[in-house]
Scaffold this motif. Sequence first.
Motif, PDB file in Angstrom:
ATOM      1  N   ASP A  16     -32.943  63.375  81.050  1.00 10.74           N
ATOM      2  CA  ASP A  16     -33.461  62.841  82.315  1.00 10.74           C
ATOM      3  C   ASP A  16     -33.730  61.341  82.212  1.00 10.74           C
ATOM      4  O   ASP A  16     -33.403  60.571  83.130  1.00 10.74           O
ATOM      5  N   ILE A  17     -34.326  60.928  81.114  1.00 15.33           N
ATOM      6  CA  ILE A  17     -34.632  59.504  80.929  1.00 15.33           C
ATOM      7  C   ILE A  17     -33.347  58.688  80.845  1.00 15.33           C
ATOM      8  O   ILE A  17     -33.212  57.642  81.494  1.00 15.33           O
ATOM      9  N   ILE A  18     -32.388  59.153  80.047  1.00 18.69           N
ATOM     10  CA  ILE A  18     -31.120  58.431  79.885  1.00 18.69           C
ATOM     11  C   ILE A  18     -30.369  58.351  81.212  1.00 18.69           C
ATOM     12  O   ILE A  18     -29.840  57.300  81.582  1.00 18.69           O
ATOM     13  N   ASN A  19     -30.333  59.452  81.956  1.00 20.05           N
ATOM     14  CA  ASN A  19     -29.657  59.440  83.264  1.00 20.05           C
ATOM     15  C   ASN A  19     -30.340  58.487  84.229  1.00 20.05           C
ATOM     16  O   ASN A  19     -29.684  57.804  85.021  1.00 20.05           O
ATOM     17  N   GLY A  20     -31.672  58.421  84.171  1.00 22.67           N
ATOM     18  CA  GLY A  20     -32.393  57.472  85.017  1.00 22.67           C
ATOM     19  C   GLY A  20     -32.063  56.034  84.658  1.00 22.67           C
ATOM     20  O   GLY A  20     -31.886  55.178  85.541  1.00 22.67           O
ATOM     21  N   LEU A  21     -31.970  55.743  83.364  1.00 22.87           N
ATOM     22  CA  LEU A  21     -31.625  54.391  82.933  1.00 22.87           C
ATOM     23  C   LEU A  21     -30.180  54.039  83.269  1.00 22.87           C
ATOM     24  O   LEU A  21     -29.871  52.886  83.572  1.00 22.87           O
ATOM     25  N   LYS A  22     -29.292  55.019  83.225  1.00 25.62           N
ATOM     26  CA  LYS A  22     -27.895  54.781  83.610  1.00 25.62           C
ATOM     27  C   LYS A  22     -27.812  54.428  85.092  1.00 25.62           C
ATOM     28  O   LYS A  22     -26.917  53.693  85.509  1.00 25.62           O
ATOM     29  N   GLY A  23     -28.747  54.946  85.880  1.00 23.09           N
ATOM     30  CA  GLY A  23     -28.795  54.606  87.304  1.00 23.09           C
ATOM     31  C   GLY A  23     -29.107  53.134  87.524  1.00 23.09           C
ATOM     32  O   GLY A  23     -28.792  52.576  88.572  1.00 23.09           O
ATOM     33  N   PHE A  24     -29.737  52.508  86.537  1.00 28.65           N
ATOM     34  CA  PHE A  24     -30.024  51.068  86.606  1.00 28.65           C
ATOM     35  C   PHE A  24     -28.972  50.259  85.834  1.00 28.65           C
ATOM     36  O   PHE A  24     -29.231  49.140  85.409  1.00 28.65           O
ATOM     37  N   ASP A  25     -27.807  50.847  85.661  1.00 33.24           N
ATOM     38  CA  ASP A  25     -26.671  50.223  84.978  1.00 33.24           C
ATOM     39  C   ASP A  25     -26.955  49.888  83.521  1.00 33.24           C
ATOM     40  O   ASP A  25     -26.409  48.940  82.974  1.00 33.24           O
TER      41      ASP A  25
END
Length: 132
Positions: A16-25
Amino acid sequence: MKQDEPIVDMITCFTDIINGLKGFDRKFTNGELVSKMLWSLSEDWNSLRMLIENTKDVNIYLLEELYGTWMPYELNNAKTKEKTRRSKEEMKEPPKKQISLKSANNEGSSNTNMSDEELNDLVLLVKKWRGF
């Protein structure tokens, strides 16, 4: 990772954390992800963490392989902890000894008149019970 937290919960939170950070490129290499996962393990996992760090190249080690390694380790570790807990409980309680004596119930007479065989059996039982 919290102490005694299931590895599946930790993996879910990490994803979840990694996917959230990927959302911020934010881009991560596989080596970064594996290193962060290993770093976030609790002390219960030190032996496996060190084994992976010393035998695998974290830059090419896939997260899926890492997860596949952790699942059986966690199951085995849980079984070992349960066995240890049971053996500690058994050690706390001394074994209960059960003895039974023959009843010689003759109406109107006392029980003090035992045959020699019965008396010998009683003496052997007492000696065995006391550890002689």
